[in-house]
Design an enzyme around this catalytic site. Structure first.
Site, PDB file in Angstrom:
ATOM      1  N   ASP A 175       7.427 -17.209  32.141  1.00  0.00           N
ATOM      2  CA  ASP A 175       7.092 -17.312  33.624  1.00  0.00           C
ATOM      3  C   ASP A 175       5.439 -18.159  33.590  1.00  0.00           C
ATOM      4  O   ASP A 175       5.260 -18.350  32.583  1.00  0.00           O
ATOM      5  CB  ASP A 175       7.173 -16.040  34.230  1.00  0.00           C
ATOM      6  N   GLU A 178       3.229 -16.623  31.014  1.00  0.00           N
ATOM      7  CA  GLU A 178       3.668 -16.916  29.836  1.00  0.00           C
ATOM      8  C   GLU A 178       4.357 -15.683  29.057  1.00  0.00           C
ATOM      9  O   GLU A 178       3.951 -15.219  27.904  1.00  0.00           O
ATOM     10  CB  GLU A 178       2.485 -17.426  28.940  1.00  0.00           C
ATOM     11  N   GLU A 330     -11.342 -16.865  36.103  1.00  0.00           N
ATOM     12  CA  GLU A 330      -9.922 -16.688  36.067  1.00  0.00           C
ATOM     13  C   GLU A 330      -9.521 -15.296  36.617  1.00  0.00           C
ATOM     14  O   GLU A 330      -8.652 -15.232  37.871  1.00  0.00           O
ATOM     15  CB  GLU A 330      -9.050 -16.534  34.491  1.00  0.00           C
TER      16      GLU A 330
END
Length: 377
Positions: A175, A178, A330
């Site tokens: 996905d 990962e 992130e």
């Protein structure tokens, strides 16, 4: 400015700060763009450094395109088209194998990340992911329409991406995160469909017909096996949601109406905490923090529905996560889902990726939805 419609006006200071952060995001992205056109996922993070993902880069390019930097976006799409065109024979081999009744093993499928020169990585990775190929088609076509770019230069790459998706879209794969190669993921299917629909009118009649037929198959499959209690699910047959699911509404248009509203509501209820959005409830990566790019994705959807206050809430949250130099990570650890797992990832890969160019690209997209890419004066 869009924020004037039923929304409390921003103060001059706050508006200036948000616009300045958009300028800084553009500067971060273009500073680190490789001379060949690739956008590195993160220039400093150990596991991402030296690699470019079609997934990250496609959204980053969309933000850059909205900012008005046509040259930078063109260079990324030129790079992507070169990388894929060079794999024409690989895809032809995969198509032939599938047509002959063979299911090629995962390690024969195209990678999800490339070196800046377009090669595979030399270390093992969770490579079989089809979402980025659909995302790149959508991103390149959207950019071309916005700025009147002649897509002929990218058509050979488009054809490789389309042929690859037509022969692999129905296979389980990793996905966006990962993970879970054993499942067919709704967000992946949405991205594949979005790309095929976006590029269809640019294709020869045979590819166009096949692309639109697969797009219809994807939608029917998701509506049959990817819906529960009025919302999309993380993968076919699942009962949970994922922070990537809003992409199936905006920008990829897989679903609309009540199902779209139900999906956005389910993601917000399960994964949104104070404006920051988690990936999924079982996320243990760096303890399962809140991801800036997912906050922007949900905000983008809210803005598209006219909920500008809700969208601004997410933009403000993202802006608050930038460091003093304007760099965005992130994820952040304010509301960890599984705090006990954070240290093991720090020991393995170091601190969280920062800057993450995808975070900056998504900030630009949401800022544009809210009219904040214009001059603040």
């Amino acid at each position: 400015m869009k924020l004037s419609r039923g929304t409390a006006p921003l103060s001059v200071d706050e508006r200036t700060r948000l616009v300045d952060l958009a300028r800084q995001s553009h500067a971060v992205i273009t500073r680190y763009q490789d001379v060949g056109g690739a956008y590195p996922a993160s220039p400093t993070f150990s596991a991402y450094r030296g690699f470019a993902w079609l997934r990250d880069g496609s959204f980053t390019a969309e933000g850059i395109s909205r900012y008005g930097d046509v040259g930078s976006a063109n260079r990324f799409h030129d790079w992507s088209a070169r990388v894929l065109t060079a794999r024409r024979s690989e895809v032809d081999s995969l198509v032939a194998a599938r047509a002959g009744g063979e299911l090629p093993p995962v390690d024969r499928m195209l990678p999800t990340r490339f070196t800046f020169t377009g090669e595979n990585g030399s270390d093992p990775w969770w490579d079989f992911q089809t979402d980025g190929y659909g995302m790149w088609l959508w991103s390149a076509v959207t950019h071309a329409h916005r700025h009147g770019v002649d897509v002929a230069r990218w058509l050979p790459g488009f054809e490789v991406a389309v042929d690859y998706l037509l022969t692999s879209w129905d296979r389980p794969c990793y996905d966006w995160w990962e993970e879970h190669v054993e499942h067919r993921h709704v967000s992946t299917l949405g991205a594949v469909r979005g790309g095929l629909v976006a590029v269809a009118d640019l294709l020869d009649p045979g590819r166009r017909g096949a692309a639109l037929a697969v797009a219809d198959e994807i939608r029917a499959l998701v509506l049959t096996d990817g819906v529960l209690d009025g919302h999309l699910t993380k993968w076919l047959g699942s009962s949970t949601v994922d922070g990537s699911l809003p992409s199936c509404v905006v920008p990829f248009g897989l679903v609309d109406g009540d199902l779209a509203e139900g999906t956005l509501a389910a993601v917000a209820a399960s994964l949104d905490v104070d404006g920051g959005v988690h990936r999924f409830t079982d996320d243990v990566f760096y303890g399962g923090g809140q991801w800036l790019l997912l906050s922007a994705l949900l905000g983008w959807n809210l803005a598209a529905r006219g909920d500008l206050d809700g969208a601004l809430r997410h933009l403000r949250w993202i802006a608050a996560q930038a460091d003093t130099s304007g760099q965005m990570p992130e994820q952040v650890p304010h509301h960890l889902l599984h705090p006990g797992s954070r240290d093991e990832w720090i020991a393995r890969w170091g601190t969280v990726a920062s800057p993450l160019l995808w975070s900056h690209g998504m900030y630009l997209i949401l800022a544009d939805e809210l009219g904040l890419l214009e001059d603040p004066t």
